[in-house]
Motif scaffolding. Structure first.
Motif, short mmCIF file in Angstrom:
data_model
loop_
_atom_site.label_atom_id
_atom_site.label_comp_id
_atom_site.label_asym_id
_atom_site.label_seq_id
_atom_site.Cartn_x
_atom_site.Cartn_y
_atom_site.Cartn_z
N ASN A 93 22.61 3.78 -6.48
CA ASN A 93 21.73 3.90 -5.32
C ASN A 93 20.39 4.49 -5.75
O ASN A 93 20.31 5.22 -6.74
CB ASN A 93 22.37 4.72 -4.20
CG ASN A 93 22.81 6.09 -4.67
OD1 ASN A 93 22.00 6.98 -4.89
ND2 ASN A 93 24.12 6.27 -4.81
N SER A 218 32.28 -3.64 6.55
CA SER A 218 30.91 -3.67 7.07
C SER A 218 30.02 -4.51 6.18
O SER A 218 30.15 -4.49 4.95
CB SER A 218 30.35 -2.24 7.14
OG SER A 218 28.97 -2.26 7.46
N ARG A 220 27.16 -3.72 5.55
CA ARG A 220 26.29 -2.76 4.89
C ARG A 220 26.94 -2.17 3.64
O ARG A 220 26.48 -1.16 3.11
CB ARG A 220 25.92 -1.64 5.86
CG ARG A 220 25.30 -2.11 7.16
CD ARG A 220 24.77 -0.93 7.95
NE ARG A 220 23.66 -0.30 7.28
CZ ARG A 220 23.35 0.99 7.40
NH1 ARG A 220 24.10 1.79 8.14
NH2 ARG A 220 22.30 1.49 6.78
N HIS A 221 27.99 -2.79 3.16
CA HIS A 221 28.78 -2.21 2.07
C HIS A 221 28.00 -2.09 0.76
O HIS A 221 28.35 -1.28 -0.11
CB HIS A 221 30.04 -3.05 1.83
CG HIS A 221 29.77 -4.36 1.18
ND1 HIS A 221 29.89 -4.56 -0.18
CD2 HIS A 221 29.36 -5.55 1.69
CE1 HIS A 221 29.59 -5.81 -0.47
NE2 HIS A 221 29.27 -6.43 0.65
N ASP A 222 26.94 -2.89 0.56
CA ASP A 222 26.21 -2.85 -0.70
C ASP A 222 24.84 -2.21 -0.55
O ASP A 222 23.91 -2.49 -1.31
CB ASP A 222 26.08 -4.26 -1.29
CG ASP A 222 25.39 -5.23 -0.34
OD1 ASP A 222 25.11 -4.85 0.83
OD2 ASP A 222 25.11 -6.37 -0.77
N ASP A 223 24.69 -1.32 0.41
CA ASP A 223 23.43 -0.60 0.63
C ASP A 223 23.04 0.16 -0.63
O ASP A 223 23.88 0.82 -1.26
CB ASP A 223 23.62 0.39 1.79
CG ASP A 223 22.31 0.94 2.32
OD1 ASP A 223 21.26 0.73 1.66
OD2 ASP A 223 22.33 1.60 3.37
N GLU A 227 22.88 7.21 3.03
CA GLU A 227 22.25 7.38 4.34
C GLU A 227 22.76 8.65 5.02
O GLU A 227 23.97 8.88 5.13
CB GLU A 227 22.57 6.16 5.22
CG GLU A 227 21.79 6.13 6.52
CD GLU A 227 21.88 4.77 7.18
OE1 GLU A 227 21.13 3.85 6.77
OE2 GLU A 227 22.72 4.62 8.09
N GLY A 247 27.53 2.95 1.55
CA GLY A 247 28.14 1.67 1.18
C GLY A 247 28.94 1.81 -0.10
O GLY A 247 28.49 2.45 -1.05
N SER A 253 32.27 0.54 4.08
CA SER A 253 31.38 1.70 4.10
C SER A 253 32.21 2.96 4.32
O SER A 253 33.17 2.94 5.11
CB SER A 253 30.34 1.60 5.23
OG SER A 253 29.44 0.55 5.02
N TRP A 286 27.01 -3.73 12.65
CA TRP A 286 27.33 -2.93 11.48
C TRP A 286 28.84 -2.87 11.25
O TRP A 286 29.29 -2.55 10.14
CB TRP A 286 26.77 -1.53 11.61
CG TRP A 286 25.27 -1.47 11.46
CD1 TRP A 286 24.43 -2.52 11.25
CD2 TRP A 286 24.46 -0.29 11.50
NE1 TRP A 286 23.13 -2.09 11.18
CE2 TRP A 286 23.12 -0.72 11.33
CE3 TRP A 286 24.71 1.05 11.68
CZ2 TRP A 286 22.05 0.18 11.32
CZ3 TRP A 286 23.65 1.95 11.67
CH2 TRP A 286 22.34 1.51 11.49
#
Length: 443
Positions: A93, A218, A220-223, A227, A247, A253, A286
């Motif tokens: 990240n 989700s 968004r798993h590869d964000d 966050e 993620g 997530s 999401w």
């Protein structure tokens, strides 16, 4: 000396058991193979010492955690020779995305000489086994499924070994194995039964957090940002605590929230219900809904700011959560667990190289000072911080005014994540380092 310390361990510590003295005696016994215990064992084995690492569970095993690693934790993994590349299953990240007061701000990890410019995500089941296997590969002897039941004391009350059960049948009969060593390390987590058996209890004057988390399928798993939600809302009502969404890179997530014992809501809040109420405000796309939840909601305590002391007592040394090593500013524990394990291993190796018991004892007594030098001032600042953010309205006020000032938030990221260059650096580094040096540093 901490008032929670009882100088006479319970008589139960010398309870009558049927002992089978094993040939597994070692220079050092490490109780608990989580990040602190595995790191301690790794560096001790690297130093050529005979290390016995006892773990009550069998790998892989899960632990309640956000699974997000800052650059500080990433550095410790690299130092142990762990391949943190994407091909090895690690999700990198870029920084921290902060959401609060109706605003959203992406803060890249700072560019520093002392730390890499990226963080990582990995499940604790995978992370902990990776570290334990690294310790094994270095030469430590790992025994899984071994539950330590108490200390073995000499006539002076100094710990010289541990009793342990390896099978349910042994517990039923009152039988126990005995393992002996010159030095014993308690790396057995927040509850640290071995520490308690030696009379070392948690301090009420140090902060404690509670966190709950679960996983959802989700998109968004590869964000590529961790966050953090600085204020949580249930309709128009401000909820206590803070939330996170990380993620995992595997289709899910990690979603959770934390609450500090400085909040009036601590101890009388249904944390699982609180998590559900917060998630109702999330966009439906999401996927943070009950039908997409893949794991139970689980909780754990976060022992912060040296909430169990002294860190050395009658042959027993504390590391990681057993020593209350979680960062009060952000709830991060893995980096400090591993760092304290490296500090501890260095201390033990030096102590056991001394020719006499008296000389070795002097070195071991230096371990609390080494921890205080590394973290004492910073944790003292953190204890002030948690008193302030325990009040939701004050937290919301600070969020509202801080989020509109990106430069201030970049400073806050460095402070909260403890990411500065110790020498040189920019003005923010110098200010934070100066505040840390000037903070009172009680042990």
């Amino acid at each position: 000396m901490c008032e929670a310390l009882h100088k006479n361990p319970k008589a139960a510590d010398r309870r009558h058991v049927t002992e089978h003295v094993k040939d597994d005696d070692a220079d050092v016994i490490v109780v608990g193979a989580g990040p602190s215990g595995a790191t301690t064992a790794y560096y001790l084995a690297q130093a050529g010492l005979n290390v016995l690492l006892l773990e009550k569970a069998r790998f892989p095993r899960d632990k309640v955690c956000g699974d997000g690693l800052t650059p500080r934790a990433t550095k410790t993994l690299i130092g142990m020779g762990v391949d943190t590349g994407p091909s090895s299953g690690w999700l990198r990240n870029k920084g921290l995305r902060v959401i609060g007061a109706g605003m959203r701000l992406e803060l890249p990890w700072p560019e520093l000489d002392s730390y890499p410019g990226y963080g990582l995500v990995r499940t604790r089941a995978s992370l902990d086994e990776t570290l334990a296997r690294r310790a094994q590969a270095a030469g430590a002897k790992l025994l899984e499924g071994v539950t330590v039941t108490g200390p073995v004391l000499d006539d002076a009350g100094r710990i010289v070994g541990v009793t342990a059960d390896t099978h349910e049948s042994e517990r039923a009969r009152g039988d126990s194995q005995t393992y002996r060593a010159r030095v014993i390390v308690a790396a057995d987590g927040n509850s640290s039964r071995l520490s308690v058996a030696m009379g070392l209890h948690k301090r009420d004057d140090r902060p404690l957090g509670v966190a709950v988390r679960t996983y959802y399928t989700s998109p968004r798993h590869d964000d590529d940002y961790l966050e953090s939600w600085l204020d949580l809302w249930d309709g128009d009502r401000l909820l206590p605590g803070y939330g996170w969404i990380f993620g995992m890179g595997d289709g899910t997530s990690n979603v959770g929230l934390g609450l500090l014992n400085t909040s009036e809501a601590f101890g009388n809040t249904d944390y699982r219900a609180l998590l559900k109420r917060w998630l109702r405000s999330m966009p439906e796309e999401w996927g943070y809904t009950e039908e997409n939840r893949t794991e139970p909601v689980r909780g754990a305590a976060l022992p912060m700011g040296f909430n169990r002391t002294p860190h050395y007592y009658r042959g027993l040394l504390l590391a990681g959560d057993a020593a209350g090593m979680v960062n009060p500013f952000n709830g991060e524990g893995i980096a400090y667990a591993m760092e304290s394990g490296e500090i501890l291993a260095r201390t033990i190796a030096e102590a056991l190289a001394r020719p006499t018991r008296e000389q070795a004892e002097r070195v071991l007594h230096g371990y609390p000072r080494a921890l205080a030098d590394s973290y004492g001032g910073y944790y003292a600042l953190g204890r002030v911080f948690v008193q302030l953010i325990g009040r939701p309205q004050l937290m919301h006020f600070a969020t509202r005014h801080g989020m509109a000032r990106p430069a201030l938030m970049r400073f806050a990221l460095k402070l909260l994540a403890n990411l500065t260059d110790p020498r040189g650096g920019d003005a923010a580094d110098r200010l934070i380092n100066g505040m840390t040096r000037l903070a009172p540093n009680p042990r």
